[in-house]
Design a protein around this motif. Structure first.
Motif, short mmCIF file in Angstrom:
data_model
loop_
_atom_site.label_atom_id
_atom_site.label_comp_id
_atom_site.label_asym_id
_atom_site.label_seq_id
_atom_site.Cartn_x
_atom_site.Cartn_y
_atom_site.Cartn_z
N ASN A 1 0.83 -1.21 0.00
CA ASN A 1 0.00 0.00 0.00
C ASN A 1 0.86 1.26 0.00
O ASN A 1 0.55 2.25 -0.67
N GLU A 2 1.94 1.22 0.77
CA GLU A 2 2.84 2.37 0.84
C GLU A 2 3.49 2.66 -0.51
O GLU A 2 3.57 3.81 -0.95
N LEU A 3 3.95 1.60 -1.19
CA LEU A 3 4.59 1.77 -2.50
C LEU A 3 3.60 2.33 -3.53
O LEU A 3 3.94 3.23 -4.31
N ILE A 4 2.38 1.77 -3.54
CA ILE A 4 1.37 2.24 -4.49
C ILE A 4 1.03 3.70 -4.23
O ILE A 4 0.92 4.51 -5.18
N LEU A 5 0.87 4.07 -2.97
CA LEU A 5 0.56 5.45 -2.62
C LEU A 5 1.68 6.39 -3.05
O LEU A 5 1.42 7.43 -3.67
N GLU A 6 2.91 6.05 -2.75
CA GLU A 6 4.04 6.91 -3.10
C GLU A 6 4.17 7.06 -4.61
O GLU A 6 4.49 8.14 -5.12
N PHE A 7 3.92 5.97 -5.34
CA PHE A 7 4.00 6.02 -6.80
C PHE A 7 2.93 6.94 -7.38
O PHE A 7 3.24 7.83 -8.19
N PHE A 8 1.69 6.75 -6.97
CA PHE A 8 0.63 7.61 -7.50
C PHE A 8 0.79 9.05 -7.04
O PHE A 8 0.50 9.99 -7.79
#
Length: 434
Positions: A411-418
């Motif tokens: 979830n953290e990676l997806i949030l940071e990417f978007f």
């Protein structure tokens, strides 16, 4: 919680049976009071939120209530010591009670009570579900001639002002739209409108707003299962199946995006009015990830894509000369994040289905790729939290990674990417392996 309570209950039942055998008495009065006390204790645990009431406790509640009522009636009638003691009777009644309790506890064990992954955003999150009818498509899985419907659930900032990027999620081959609820909630809490799609007859089940139910299509389920076995389909036949699956998936995603964009212009529903139509991301798990990459390549208005543990089906070409798949010779220019479990990471160099996913594919040189070591395929969803037993069965064993760490890191990676690609926030530099 369910397993612990079952063990305590079984120990008490067995201990009481042993006590009756040793003393050679029925002790019906004591047994009746035990049934009443256990039911009262269960009610107290529920009211105090130690047990969070939901479907998993329904059967146990019924069983405990019936036993408590029987105990109360027995006390009222004062027929506690009339029956002649028989060891066989004690043993049979104990066995029947144990079987009833095991059955009643089963939902709480298969679907254990668990904590939700952390939510770190500033916004409270609201949800809403809608059914969209595609008047341009006839449902291919039935012979009724009805238009295809797609069920969509939204997670969005509650009581917030302004507009937020739209993120559209597609579930795995036999998943459901709620498969990554923790991910949608985390994203919405940081200012995104997330729309997760149920693909009818590809999803395990889905229910429309009017109550219409659609279960997974048996032929499709067989295709998925057999495509992963040797000797059932040829490579060319698998390629044909992939095209068929992706056609339905991408048509659904495109239809949902187009519907939402249309409603954002004309519908006063606050959900649609909160959407920034100039910022769109798509993401998905497994087959949904493959469909997301495909849609990202086709549409000019998609600004970022997250692929969770999926092959690049859009980049595969069947080569009849070698009877195998080769990678398409085209650049992928949309910002892309790949998140892989061990199950996929270990196949990148050996399985031709992942030939386009290879790390040395120059056509994806700008893509970000990361690997969660110890994770299995379903570790990148919420299922191992919701039902560890089912997850372990479906993915062939238990993952070596802590599930909370795995899904929260995902979830953290997806949030940071978007955030970086849709909001121009920060710098996105993921490690190769976590």
């Amino acid at each position: 919680m369910g397993t612990l309570l079952l063990l305590i209950t079984l120990i008490c039942e067995i201990a009481f049976a042993i006590y009756c055998v040793i003393t050679k008495q029925n002790h019906k009065k004591m047994k009746s009071w035990m049934r009443i006390v256990v039911f009262i204790a269960f009610v107290i645990l529920t009211l105090s939120s130690v047990i969070v009431w939901d479907f998993r406790w329904l059967m146990l509640t019924i069983v405990l209530f019936i036993l408590a009522v029987k105990g109360t009636i027995s006390l009222i009638r004062n027929k506690t010591n009339n029956q002649k003691y028989k060891t066989s009777s004690i043993m049979w009644k104990t066995m029947i009670t144990i079987l009833a309790l095991v059955f009643a506890f089963t939902p709480a064990i298969v679907f254990p009570q668990h904590q939700s992954p952390k939510v770190t955003g500033q916004y409270q999150v609201a949800t809403a579900t809608y059914t969209y009818i595609d008047k341009n498509r006839i449902e291919q899985f039935t012979d009724k001639g009805d238009n295809r419907f797609v069920n969509v659930e939204f997670w969005y900032p509650k009581n917030a002002d302004g507009t937020y990027p739209l993120l559209v999620f597609s579930h795995g081959a036999t998943g459901i739209k709620a498969s990554n609820t923790s991910t949608y909630t985390e994203l919405a809490s940081h200012g995104y409108v997330v729309a997760s799609i149920d693909h009818p007859y590809h999803s395990l089940y889905t229910v429309s707003n009017d109550g219409t139910k659609a279960l997974i299509n048996t032929d499709y389920k067989s295709e998925i299962s057999n495509s992963n076995k040797e000797g059932i389909y040829t490579k060319e036949e698998v390629y044909g199946l992939i095209q068929k699956w992706m056609k339905l998936r991408t048509d659904d995603i495109n239809f949902v995006i187009d519907t939402i964009l249309t409603k954002a212009k004309s519908d006063n529903n606050p959900i649609y009015q909160h959407i920034d139509t100039e910022k769109i991301g798509v993401f998905g798990h497994s087959m949904g990830g493959a469909a997301s990459v495909w849609v990202g390549k086709e549409r000019d208005d998609v600004d970022a894509v997250v692929n969770i543990d999926a092959p690049f089906f859009s980049e595969l070409v069947y080569n009849s000369e070698i009877d195998d798949f080769v990678a398409r010779d085209e650049d992928f220019t949309i910002p892309l994040l790949n998140i892989y479990s061990d199950d996929v990471w270990q196949q990148l160099e050996s399985n031709s289905t992942y030939v386009a996913n290879k790390l040395n594919n120059e056509h994806f040189k700008d893509a970000y790729t990361t690997h969660l070591k110890g994770a299995k395929h379903l570790s990148l969803t919420d299922l191992p939290l919701f039902s560890p037993i089912l997850a372990n069965i479906l993915q062939g064993g238990r993952a070596d990674i802590d599930q909370y760490y795995c899904i929260e890191k995902t979830n953290e990676l997806i949030l940071e990417f978007f955030d970086n690609k849709l909001k121009d926030k920060g710098h996105f530099t993921p490690k190769e392996t976590y």
